[in-house]
Each structure stands twice: as C-alpha cells, then as structure tokens.
Design an enzyme around this catalytic site. Structure first.
Site, PDB file in Angstrom:
ATOM      1  CB  CYS A  12      43.597   2.639  26.256  1.00  0.00           C
ATOM      2  SG  CYS A  12      43.884   2.798  24.495  1.00  0.00           S
ATOM      3  N   GLY A 104      57.973   0.318  16.117  1.00  0.00           N
ATOM      4  CA  GLY A 104      57.775   1.761  16.291  1.00  0.00           C
ATOM      5  C   GLY A 104      56.427   2.147  16.871  1.00  0.00           C
ATOM      6  CG  HIS A 111      47.344   3.518  15.921  1.00  0.00           C
ATOM      7  ND1 HIS A 111      47.769   2.943  17.098  1.00  0.00           N
ATOM      8  CD2 HIS A 111      48.422   4.165  15.405  1.00  0.00           C
ATOM      9  CE1 HIS A 111      49.050   3.234  17.285  1.00  0.00           C
ATOM     10  NE2 HIS A 111      49.471   3.964  16.264  1.00  0.00           N
TER      11      HIS A 111
HETATM   12  P1  5GP Z   1      52.383   4.975  16.797  1.00  0.00           P
HETATM   13  O1  5GP Z   1      53.788   5.474  17.014  1.00  0.00           O
HETATM   14  O2  5GP Z   1      51.858   4.257  18.028  1.00  0.00           O
HETATM   15  O3  5GP Z   1      52.205   4.182  15.543  1.00  0.00           O
HETATM   16  O4  5GP Z   1      51.504   6.254  16.542  1.00  0.00           O
HETATM   17  C1  5GP Z   1      50.824   6.945  17.536  1.00  0.00           C
HETATM   18  C2  5GP Z   1      50.296   8.218  16.897  1.00  0.00           C
HETATM   19  O5  5GP Z   1      49.302   8.750  17.741  1.00  0.00           O
HETATM   20  C3  5GP Z   1      51.358   9.300  16.712  1.00  0.00           C
HETATM   21  O6  5GP Z   1      51.448   9.653  15.328  1.00  0.00           O
HETATM   22  C4  5GP Z   1      50.861  10.455  17.575  1.00  0.00           C
HETATM   23  O7  5GP Z   1      51.072  11.724  17.005  1.00  0.00           O
HETATM   24  C5  5GP Z   1      49.378  10.144  17.721  1.00  0.00           C
HETATM   25  N1  5GP Z   1      48.806  10.594  18.970  1.00  0.00           N
HETATM   26  C6  5GP Z   1      49.294  10.350  20.230  1.00  0.00           C
HETATM   27  N2  5GP Z   1      48.499  10.911  21.154  1.00  0.00           N
HETATM   28  C7  5GP Z   1      47.480  11.516  20.478  1.00  0.00           C
HETATM   29  C8  5GP Z   1      46.332  12.270  20.908  1.00  0.00           C
HETATM   30  O8  5GP Z   1      46.091  12.493  22.089  1.00  0.00           O
HETATM   31  N3  5GP Z   1      45.510  12.728  19.935  1.00  0.00           N
HETATM   32  C9  5GP Z   1      45.747  12.505  18.609  1.00  0.00           C
HETATM   33  N4  5GP Z   1      44.865  13.024  17.728  1.00  0.00           N
HETATM   34  N5  5GP Z   1      46.812  11.792  18.178  1.00  0.00           N
HETATM   35  C10 5GP Z   1      47.669  11.314  19.102  1.00  0.00           C
HETATM   36 ZN    ZN Z   2      42.272   1.310  23.829  1.00  0.00          ZN
END
Ligand code: 5GP
Ligand code: ZN
Length: 124
Positions: A12, A104, A111
C-alpha cells in the site's frame, strides 16, 4: 522490519508514506495519524489525512474507529488554517473522502482530502 499485521499492507502506497518509506511533504504526524500534501493538488491547499493503520476505505470502519475518525475530523480545520486557508465563512475548505470505484477512490487506504484556498481550483 516488515510488519505483517492487518494494520499494515506492504503493497500500500499510503502505508509506505506513513512509514516514511516513500517521501512526502509532511503536514502533521502523531501516533495514529499522518498528514501530507497531495502530490497532484486540485486546489491551492490540498492535503491528505490518513490513519497510520491500514483501513482500506470508509466501507471498513466500525465503532472501534469512532475516536480515530473523530480526531481526524476535528484536526482538519486546525491544519487547514495552518496551511493557509482563510477562516470561515469567507474562506473555508472542502473535506472529501472518496469510497469505492463509483465513489472515485483510487488509493485503497482510507484518506480524507482537505482542499481550500482562493478559487478557481483545477477541479471541484
Ligand atoms: P482518491 O482518488 O483515492 O480519493 O485520492 C488519491 C489521492 O492521492 C490523489 O489526489 C492523488 O494525487 C494522491 N496521491 C497518489 N499517490 C500519491 C503519492 O505518492 N504521494 C502523494 N503525496 N499523493 C499521492
Ligand atoms: Zn495502507
């Protein structure tokens, strides 16, 4: 040390960020919570709040997580102001948790997105 507990998933990306194995721009950390800037921000302020424990999404939370989630939600406004969001009601911020494919969600470690700052934003 490699942890093989249900609270940690070796594959993860957010578990790795919380453990410092992948670098991030840290906003806040305590024993249970890690907060860092989103790598691809939608808004002038965009940070992510995660539990250090690997909980895949809101779909897996139970009453045992109530205190943790309560702490995260009450921490969000404080960190938003520290990161430069203007105060309510003229300023403010958006708090979002995407859950599942149709919600989404792309990263399957729970998070909370906190977004704010002057508009227009790239998205949202
Ligand atoms: P989700 O679409 O799952 O709600 O949001 C995932 C978020 O994680 C996205 O806004 C994406 O830019 C962020 N994200 C994905 N990989 C990384 C990473 O390696 N580092 C950081 N700081 N943010 C990440
Ligand atoms: Zn995790």
């Amino acid at each position: 040390m490699t942890l093989h507990s249900p609270f940690h998933d070796d594959n993860c990306i957010f578990c790795k960020i919380a453990a410092g194995k992948i670098p991030s721009r840290k906003v806040y950390e305590d024993d249970d919570i890690f907060v860092f800037d989103d790598i691809n921000p939608w808004a002038p302020v965009h940070f992510l709040m995660i539990p250090k424990a690997h909980i895949p999404s809101m779909a897996q939370v139970g009453s045992e997580h109530a205190a943790l989630l309560g702490r995260m939600m009450t921490l969000a406004p404080k960190l938003a102001l520290e990161k430069g969001c203007k105060p309510y009601p003229e300023g403010g911020y958006r708090i979002v948790t995407n859950t599942g494919a149709e919600g989404g969600q792309e990263v399957h470690h729970l998070h909370i997105h906190v977004m704010g700052g002057p508009r227009p934003w790239l998205k949202g």
